[in-house]
Design an enzyme around this catalytic site. Structure first.
Site, short mmCIF file in Angstrom:
data_model
loop_
_atom_site.label_atom_id
_atom_site.label_comp_id
_atom_site.label_asym_id
_atom_site.label_seq_id
_atom_site.Cartn_x
_atom_site.Cartn_y
_atom_site.Cartn_z
N GLU A 147 -6.63 4.65 7.94
CA GLU A 147 -6.44 6.06 7.58
C GLU A 147 -7.69 6.63 6.92
O GLU A 147 -8.00 7.82 7.06
CB GLU A 147 -5.18 6.21 6.71
CG GLU A 147 -3.92 6.01 7.55
CD GLU A 147 -2.74 5.39 6.84
OE1 GLU A 147 -2.73 5.36 5.59
OE2 GLU A 147 -1.83 4.90 7.54
N LYS A 161 0.11 4.22 -0.24
CA LYS A 161 -0.55 5.38 0.37
C LYS A 161 -0.37 6.61 -0.54
O LYS A 161 -0.33 6.45 -1.76
CB LYS A 161 -0.03 5.59 1.80
CG LYS A 161 -0.14 4.30 2.63
CD LYS A 161 0.10 4.49 4.08
CE LYS A 161 -0.06 3.15 4.79
NZ LYS A 161 0.06 3.24 6.24
N GLY A 198 3.20 2.25 10.79
CA GLY A 198 4.22 3.28 10.63
C GLY A 198 4.98 3.61 11.92
O GLY A 198 5.66 4.63 11.98
N GLU A 229 -4.81 -4.85 10.71
CA GLU A 229 -3.79 -3.82 10.88
C GLU A 229 -4.06 -3.06 12.18
O GLU A 229 -4.91 -2.14 12.18
CB GLU A 229 -3.83 -2.82 9.71
CG GLU A 229 -3.53 -3.44 8.37
CD GLU A 229 -3.02 -2.40 7.38
OE1 GLU A 229 -1.99 -2.66 6.76
OE2 GLU A 229 -3.64 -1.33 7.24
N ASN A 280 0.88 -1.18 0.00
CA ASN A 280 0.00 0.00 0.00
C ASN A 280 0.91 1.22 0.00
O ASN A 280 1.51 1.55 1.01
CB ASN A 280 -0.89 -0.03 1.26
CG ASN A 280 -1.72 1.22 1.40
OD1 ASN A 280 -1.77 2.05 0.49
ND2 ASN A 280 -2.38 1.36 2.54
N GLY A 283 3.10 -1.07 4.22
CA GLY A 283 3.09 0.34 3.87
C GLY A 283 4.49 0.81 3.52
O GLY A 283 4.99 0.60 2.41
N GLY A 284 5.17 1.41 4.49
CA GLY A 284 6.47 2.03 4.25
C GLY A 284 7.47 1.16 3.50
O GLY A 284 8.12 1.62 2.55
N SER A 335 3.95 -2.13 10.30
CA SER A 335 5.40 -2.22 10.55
C SER A 335 5.99 -3.57 10.14
O SER A 335 6.89 -4.10 10.81
CB SER A 335 5.72 -1.91 12.01
OG SER A 335 5.37 -0.56 12.30
N HIS A 353 -9.31 1.06 5.15
CA HIS A 353 -8.02 1.26 5.81
C HIS A 353 -8.22 2.22 6.99
O HIS A 353 -9.04 3.14 6.90
CB HIS A 353 -7.01 1.84 4.81
CG HIS A 353 -5.61 1.82 5.36
ND1 HIS A 353 -5.17 2.76 6.27
CD2 HIS A 353 -4.59 0.95 5.18
CE1 HIS A 353 -3.92 2.47 6.60
NE2 HIS A 353 -3.54 1.38 5.96
P1 13P Z 1 3.43 0.39 7.58
O1 13P Z 1 3.92 -0.90 6.95
O2 13P Z 1 4.14 1.59 7.10
O3 13P Z 1 3.36 0.26 9.06
O4 13P Z 1 1.90 0.58 7.08
C1 13P Z 1 1.02 -0.46 7.16
C2 13P Z 1 -0.21 -0.11 6.43
O5 13P Z 1 -0.96 0.77 6.85
C3 13P Z 1 -0.49 -0.82 5.18
O6 13P Z 1 -1.79 -0.61 4.75
#
Ligand code: 13P
Length: 254
Positions: free
Chosen positions: A102, A14, A176, A170, A12, A237-238, A216, A100
Site C-alpha cells: 500500500e 493499517k 484484503g 504479501e 498490521n 491485516g483485517g 487474507s 508495504h
Molecule cells: P489482509 O490480512 O487484510 O489481507 O491484509 C494483509 C496485509 O496487508 C498485512 O500487511
C-alpha cells in the site's frame, strides 16, 4: 515452521483504530498474552502512528511487541508529516513495517526507498519488516518468482540479520480479498526467498531470518499456512482488528 525460528504473528492495523476501539483491542491481547505466558509464538501489533503511545502503555510489561507501519529514511529534519525510525524507537516500538504494497502503490515507494527506510530502522535499533509481493498482473504473466527475488535484492539491506530484519511475502492480489495462493505456491515462493537470502547474506542468516506470509490470513486457513516449512509466521491485516481472530491465528502456531 521450524523449531529454530520462533513464530511471529504480526498485526498490521493499517489506517484503522481510534482510542475507543484500539485500546480495548490491545488490552484484550495483552491480557491473553499474560494469561498464556509463556507462549510458543511472538506477537506484534502495528497500530496507526496516532495510537502507538497509548498501545505501548497498555502493552507495557507484557510480551506484546509494538511496531510502526512506516518510517522516513532520515533521522530528523524538514519532512512534514513524516515519522523517523528514532521517533518510533523513542515511543517504545521494536519493529517497523517498510515497503508495504500500500505504501509502494499509494506513495510510489520503490525498492531503493524501501531499503533506505529499512536501513534507517536498523540504525535506530528497530527490526525492519520488509514487505515484498507480486501484483495480480505479474502473477498472471508467470513472473512471481522473478519479481519477488528482485524486490528482496533491492529492498533488504546488506547488513541484515535475524536480529534486525523480517521479510514478509504479501501477494498484492491476496491482500484484503479473501484469496490466497495455494499452500504449495506459498511454500515455493518462501523457499526461493530463503535461497535468495542465502545468496545475499549467507547461510546463517538464511537459516535464522523470519519469513512471514501475509494476505487474507484468517483463523480458518492459519493452521495450514503456518504449518508450511518456510513460513515463520503471519502479517495479518483485517483479522488483526479482532482480538479473537488474531489470537486464533497465533494459536495456530502452537
Ligand atoms: P489482509 O490480512 O487484510 O489481507 O491484509 C494483509 C496485509 O496487508 C498485512 O500487511
Amino acid at each position: 515452521m521450524s523449531v529454530q525460528r520462533r513464530p511471529l504473528i504480526a498485526g498490521n492495523w493499517k489506517m484503522n483504530g481510534l482510542r475507543e476501539t484500539a485500546i480495548p483491542l490491545v488490552g484484550e491481547l495483552a491480557t491473553k498474552m499474560n494469561t498464556a505466558a509463556p507462549t510458543s509464538f511472538d506477537m506484534l501489533v502495528c497500530p496507526p502512528a496516532t495510537m502507538i503511545d497509548a498501545v505501548v502503555d497498555v502493552a507495557y510489561e507484557t510480551d506484546l511487541a509494538v511496531g510502526g507501519q512506516d518510517c522516513h529514511m532520515a533521522e530528523s529534519g524538514a519532512h512534514t508529516g513524516d515519522i523517523s525510525a528514532q521517533m518510533l524507537k523513542d515511543l517504545g516500538c521494536s519493529y517497523v513495517i517498510v515497503g508495504h504494497s500500500e505504501r509502494r502503490t499509494d506513495h510510489g515507494e520503490m525498492d531503493d526507498v524501501v531499503r533506505a527506510k529499512a536501513e534507517a530502522a536498523q540504525a535506530a535499533g528497530l527490526i525492519a519488516v520488509v514487505c515484498v509481493g507480486e501484483t495480480e498482473a505479474e502473477r498472471d504473466k508467470g513472473i512471481t518468482i522473478d519479481v519477488v527475488a528482485a524486490q528482496i535484492a533491492g529492498s533488504v539491506p546488506p547488513d541484515s540479520n535475524a536480529g534486525n530484519v523480517v521479510v514478509a511475502y504479501e501477494p498484492v492480489w491476496a491482500i484484503g480479498t479473501g484469496r490466497t495462493p495455494t499452500s504449495d505456491e506459498i511454500q515455493d515462493v518462501h523457499a526461493m526467498m530463503r535461497g535468495k537470502i542465502l545468496e545475499l547474506l549467507g547461510a546463517d542468516e538464511a537459516a535464522s531470518i523470519h519469513l512471514l506470509y501475509g494476505g487474507s490470513v484468517k483463523p480458518s486457513n492459519a493452521v495450514e499456512l503456518m504449518g508450511l516449512a518456510d513460513v515463520d509466521g503471519a502479517l495479518v491485516g483485517g483479522a488483526s482488528l479482532s482480538h479473537d481472530d488474531f489470537w486464533a491465528i497465533a494459536e495456530a502456531c502452537s
